[in-house]
Design a protein around this motif. Sequence first.
Motif, short mmCIF file in Angstrom:
data_model
loop_
_atom_site.label_atom_id
_atom_site.label_comp_id
_atom_site.label_asym_id
_atom_site.label_seq_id
_atom_site.Cartn_x
_atom_site.Cartn_y
_atom_site.Cartn_z
N THR A 26 0.84 -1.20 0.00
CA THR A 26 0.00 0.00 0.00
C THR A 26 0.87 1.25 0.00
O THR A 26 0.63 2.20 -0.76
CB THR A 26 -0.92 0.00 1.23
OG1 THR A 26 -1.77 -1.14 1.17
CG2 THR A 26 -1.77 1.27 1.27
N TYR A 27 1.89 1.23 0.83
CA TYR A 27 2.74 2.41 0.95
C TYR A 27 3.45 2.71 -0.37
O TYR A 27 3.59 3.86 -0.76
CB TYR A 27 3.76 2.18 2.06
CG TYR A 27 4.68 3.35 2.30
CD1 TYR A 27 5.95 3.40 1.74
CD2 TYR A 27 4.26 4.42 3.09
CE1 TYR A 27 6.78 4.46 1.97
CE2 TYR A 27 5.09 5.50 3.31
CZ TYR A 27 6.35 5.51 2.75
OH TYR A 27 7.18 6.58 2.96
N ARG A 28 3.91 1.67 -1.05
CA ARG A 28 4.70 1.88 -2.27
C ARG A 28 3.86 2.17 -3.50
O ARG A 28 4.33 2.82 -4.43
CB ARG A 28 5.56 0.65 -2.55
CG ARG A 28 6.73 0.47 -1.60
CD ARG A 28 7.62 -0.67 -2.08
NE ARG A 28 6.92 -1.95 -1.98
CZ ARG A 28 6.92 -2.72 -0.90
NH1 ARG A 28 7.58 -2.33 0.19
NH2 ARG A 28 6.30 -3.87 -0.89
N ASP A 52 5.37 8.98 -5.31
CA ASP A 52 6.68 9.58 -5.63
C ASP A 52 7.10 10.59 -4.57
O ASP A 52 8.09 11.29 -4.75
CB ASP A 52 6.64 10.26 -7.00
CG ASP A 52 5.67 11.43 -7.06
OD1 ASP A 52 5.61 12.09 -8.11
OD2 ASP A 52 4.97 11.70 -6.05
N GLY A 53 6.32 10.67 -3.49
CA GLY A 53 6.67 11.58 -2.40
C GLY A 53 6.03 12.95 -2.50
O GLY A 53 6.21 13.78 -1.61
N VAL A 67 3.04 16.90 6.14
CA VAL A 67 3.08 15.45 5.91
C VAL A 67 4.53 15.03 5.71
O VAL A 67 5.27 15.70 4.99
CB VAL A 67 2.23 15.07 4.68
CG1 VAL A 67 2.43 13.60 4.33
CG2 VAL A 67 0.76 15.35 4.95
N SER A 68 4.91 13.95 6.35
CA SER A 68 6.23 13.39 6.14
C SER A 68 6.12 11.88 6.04
O SER A 68 5.04 11.31 6.26
CB SER A 68 7.18 13.80 7.28
OG SER A 68 6.71 13.30 8.52
N CYS A 101 -3.25 12.32 -7.37
CA CYS A 101 -3.22 12.23 -5.90
C CYS A 101 -3.02 13.64 -5.35
O CYS A 101 -1.89 14.10 -5.17
CB CYS A 101 -2.10 11.31 -5.46
SG CYS A 101 -1.93 11.12 -3.67
N ILE A 102 -4.13 14.33 -5.10
CA ILE A 102 -4.04 15.68 -4.59
C ILE A 102 -5.12 15.90 -3.54
O ILE A 102 -6.18 15.25 -3.57
CB ILE A 102 -4.19 16.75 -5.70
CG1 ILE A 102 -5.53 16.59 -6.43
CG2 ILE A 102 -3.03 16.70 -6.67
CD1 ILE A 102 -5.84 17.73 -7.37
#
Length: 122
Positions: A26-28, A52-53, A67-68, A101-102
């Motif tokens: 999920t994270y990746r 992509d961060g 967010v980090s 993703c916004i």
Amino acid sequence: QLVESGGGSVQAGGSLRLSCAASGDTYRRYCIGWFRQAPGKEREGVATHDVDGTITYVDSVRGRFTVSEDNEQNTVYLQMDSLQAEDTATYYCTAARLPLCIAGVPDRDFDYWGQGTQVTVS
């Protein structure tokens, strides 16, 4: 699976940090979103973290929330500073594979949700 932690009660002007631990896949591969819902109000997006961060925020929290990420722990954090009474809500992290993703993507577009954590600012 998404597991949130870190909510609590704080006075106005204070800070809290929320955590959203995700499975590695999920994270990746998924857009991670933070939403909140105050009593009697609709759920609203707060911020997003893309694979992509890339991170985005809604205007109401930009400059106060950050967010980090921790790539080792597959965890996304939401650092909330200068908290105000209007930030009181149940906060959720969520995930989906999205073309964009916004912050501002509606909650109906997200597939997986954490259990929520309460943030109370007095």
